[in-house]
Write a protein that holds these residues in place. Structure first.
Motif, mmCIF file in Angstrom:
data_model
loop_
_atom_site.group_PDB
_atom_site.id
_atom_site.type_symbol
_atom_site.label_atom_id
_atom_site.label_comp_id
_atom_site.label_asym_id
_atom_site.label_seq_id
_atom_site.Cartn_x
_atom_site.Cartn_y
_atom_site.Cartn_z
ATOM 1 N N SER A 264 27.415 12.236 30.909
ATOM 2 C CA SER A 264 28.803 11.817 30.777
ATOM 3 C C SER A 264 29.775 12.778 31.444
ATOM 4 C CB SER A 264 29.168 11.658 29.296
ATOM 5 O OG SER A 264 28.942 12.877 28.599
ATOM 6 N N SER A 265 29.420 14.071 31.519
ATOM 7 C CA SER A 265 30.331 15.041 32.110
ATOM 8 C C SER A 265 29.954 15.306 33.563
ATOM 9 C CB SER A 265 30.296 16.350 31.324
ATOM 10 O OG SER A 265 29.073 17.026 31.553
ATOM 11 N N PRO A 266 30.920 15.723 34.391
ATOM 12 C CA PRO A 266 30.620 16.013 35.800
ATOM 13 C C PRO A 266 29.527 17.063 35.975
ATOM 14 C CG PRO A 266 32.986 15.860 35.466
ATOM 15 C CD PRO A 266 32.361 15.828 34.103
ATOM 16 N N ILE A 267 29.560 18.114 35.156
ATOM 17 C CA ILE A 267 28.556 19.173 35.290
ATOM 18 C C ILE A 267 27.167 18.655 34.939
ATOM 19 C CG2 ILE A 267 27.775 21.379 34.346
ATOM 20 C CD1 ILE A 267 30.666 22.220 34.109
ATOM 21 N N SER A 268 27.068 17.858 33.868
ATOM 22 C CA SER A 268 25.758 17.334 33.478
ATOM 23 C C SER A 268 25.201 16.416 34.556
ATOM 24 C CB SER A 268 25.852 16.597 32.139
ATOM 25 O OG SER A 268 26.657 15.437 32.247
ATOM 26 N N ARG A 269 26.076 15.706 35.263
ATOM 27 C CA ARG A 269 25.615 14.826 36.342
ATOM 28 C C ARG A 269 25.058 15.639 37.510
ATOM 29 N NH1 ARG A 269 30.687 10.496 36.442
ATOM 30 N NH2 ARG A 269 30.058 9.318 34.580
ATOM 31 N N VAL A 270 25.714 16.734 37.830
ATOM 32 C CA VAL A 270 25.229 17.590 38.916
ATOM 33 C C VAL A 270 23.838 18.122 38.593
ATOM 34 C CG1 VAL A 270 25.577 19.792 40.105
ATOM 35 C CG2 VAL A 270 27.511 18.241 39.755
ATOM 36 N N PHE A 271 23.669 18.626 37.366
ATOM 37 C CA PHE A 271 22.359 19.156 36.988
ATOM 38 C C PHE A 271 21.317 18.046 36.915
ATOM 39 C CE2 PHE A 271 24.706 22.946 35.626
ATOM 40 C CZ PHE A 271 23.846 23.937 36.092
ATOM 41 N N ALA A 272 21.724 16.855 36.509
ATOM 42 C CA ALA A 272 20.787 15.734 36.454
ATOM 43 C C ALA A 272 20.287 15.377 37.849
ATOM 44 C CB ALA A 272 21.454 14.522 35.799
ATOM 45 N N VAL A 273 21.175 15.426 38.840
ATOM 46 C CA VAL A 273 20.768 15.148 40.225
ATOM 47 C C VAL A 273 19.812 16.227 40.722
ATOM 48 C CG1 VAL A 273 21.578 14.979 42.610
ATOM 49 C CG2 VAL A 273 22.831 13.818 40.786
ATOM 50 N N LEU A 274 20.103 17.487 40.411
ATOM 51 C CA LEU A 274 19.214 18.577 40.816
ATOM 52 C C LEU A 274 17.841 18.434 40.169
ATOM 53 C CD1 LEU A 274 21.637 21.646 40.689
ATOM 54 C CD2 LEU A 274 20.697 20.547 42.725
ATOM 55 N N GLU A 275 17.803 18.087 38.886
ATOM 56 C CA GLU A 275 16.525 17.895 38.197
ATOM 57 C C GLU A 275 15.752 16.733 38.808
ATOM 58 O OE1 GLU A 275 17.243 17.385 34.067
ATOM 59 O OE2 GLU A 275 17.770 19.475 33.705
ATOM 60 N N LEU A 276 16.464 15.672 39.156
ATOM 61 C CA LEU A 276 15.816 14.508 39.764
ATOM 62 C C LEU A 276 15.208 14.878 41.110
ATOM 63 C CD1 LEU A 276 15.251 11.464 39.572
ATOM 64 C CD2 LEU A 276 17.464 11.064 40.674
ATOM 65 N N ALA A 277 15.950 15.625 41.916
ATOM 66 C CA ALA A 277 15.442 16.048 43.226
ATOM 67 C C ALA A 277 14.247 16.980 43.074
ATOM 68 C CB ALA A 277 16.548 16.733 44.022
ATOM 69 N N ALA A 278 14.314 17.881 42.094
ATOM 70 C CA ALA A 278 13.225 18.842 41.894
ATOM 71 C C ALA A 278 11.951 18.157 41.418
ATOM 72 C CB ALA A 278 13.656 19.909 40.896
ATOM 73 N N SER A 279 12.085 17.151 40.556
ATOM 74 C CA SER A 279 10.899 16.494 40.003
ATOM 75 C C SER A 279 10.314 15.461 40.952
ATOM 76 C CB SER A 279 11.240 15.828 38.665
ATOM 77 O OG SER A 279 12.234 14.829 38.841
ATOM 78 N N ALA A 280 11.181 14.752 41.695
ATOM 79 C CA ALA A 280 10.703 13.683 42.579
ATOM 80 C C ALA A 280 10.373 14.183 43.977
ATOM 81 C CB ALA A 280 11.753 12.571 42.665
ATOM 82 N N GLY A 281 10.957 15.319 44.377
ATOM 83 C CA GLY A 281 10.718 15.837 45.717
ATOM 84 C C GLY A 281 11.679 15.287 46.746
ATOM 85 N N SER A 282 12.074 14.030 46.589
ATOM 86 C CA SER A 282 13.078 13.427 47.466
ATOM 87 C C SER A 282 13.814 12.351 46.678
ATOM 88 C CB SER A 282 12.435 12.822 48.716
ATOM 89 O OG SER A 282 11.622 11.716 48.379
#
Length: 249
Positions: A6-24
């Motif tokens: 819901s917050s801008p910061i949590s969205r940024v970290f969620a995108v980073l986690e997604l990239a780290a786990s999926a690779g792309s």
């Protein structure tokens, strides 16, 4: 990955986690997984790319972890208490084998070394933290490739044929797929002069409790004193070390 975006910061970290786990990742995937508007997803990805945490993957529309993100992960690992047992496991394996032992991660379509320990044999190979190598011609890279989803692997194979780093490098996508099938069956990868002439290597995955690939553990040695057959004899010891490292991570 946490559910609160819901917050801008949590969205940024969620995108980073997604990239780290999926690779792309793609902007469309960010929209689908996080449930946020496309303009917001595009802005977050573009910002992270501009900051050097994400990078566009060559020949594809997706984004992957960039050197700054991998470097941050390496710095965090080095600064925390988990790094000590990780380095201890590497050092024990290097002492037992007499050869160079390293931990590597996948970063933006390449393999990046994050830690190494060196044996006491002469002519020891040196892999520094932050050093990068291709995925198609290294044992560590092939562990990552062999454990990709079929869709993701097919996308990678479609980028071939690749440059022959040495006269022994597998450059044909069909031949590489056959090699990856063998790696899946035996659970480890090998390399004989495909990245550096006169050097053999072996690699095993470092897996989490839920069977995700966290990293890869490798051993490299010059052929003048180490045959590939003898090197693969260290695979059981490598698997034990990989289990120790997984618990540390």
């Amino acid at each position: 990955m946490g559910d609160d975006t819901s917050s801008p910061i949590s969205r940024v970290f969620a995108v980073l986690e997604l990239a780290a786990s999926a690779g792309s990742i793609s902007v469309a995937q960010v929209v689908e997984v996080l449930g946020i508007p496309r303009p917001t997803a595009h802005r977050i990805v573009a910002t992270l790319e501009g900051m050097g945490y994400l990078q566009k993957l060559p020949g594809r529309s997706g984004y992957g972890p960039a050197p700054r993100l991998v470097g941050l992960a390496s710095d965090i690992m080095s600064a925390t208490v988990v790094y000590a047992p990780l380095q201890l496991a590497l050092s024990d394996l290097a002492r037992r084998t007499g050869e160079t032992c390293s931990i590597a991660m996948l970063a933006g379509g390449e393999v990046e070394y994050i830690a190494s320990a060196y044996g006491n044999s002469p002519l020891t190979l040196q892999f520094q933290a932050g050093q990068r190598t291709p995925v198609h011609c290294t044992s560590s890279g092939r562990i990552f490739l062999a454990n990709m989803s079929e869709e993701r692997l097919s996308r990678f194979l479609a980028t071939g044929p690749w440059q022959g780093i040495t006269p022994h490098t597998i450059t044909d996508p069909k031949a590489l797929r056959e090699e990856l099938l063998l790696i899946r069956r035996q659970g480890y990868a090998t390399n004989d002069s495909e990245f550096i002439v006169g050097v053999v290597g072996a690699a095993v995955p470092v897996r989490s409790e839920d069977d995700r690939i966290l990293a890869v553990l490798t051993i490299s040695a010059p052929k003048i004193r180490m045959t590939l057959e003898r090197l693969t004899g260290f695979v059981p010891a490598m698997r034990s070390a990989a289990a120790r490292i997984a618990r540390a991570i």
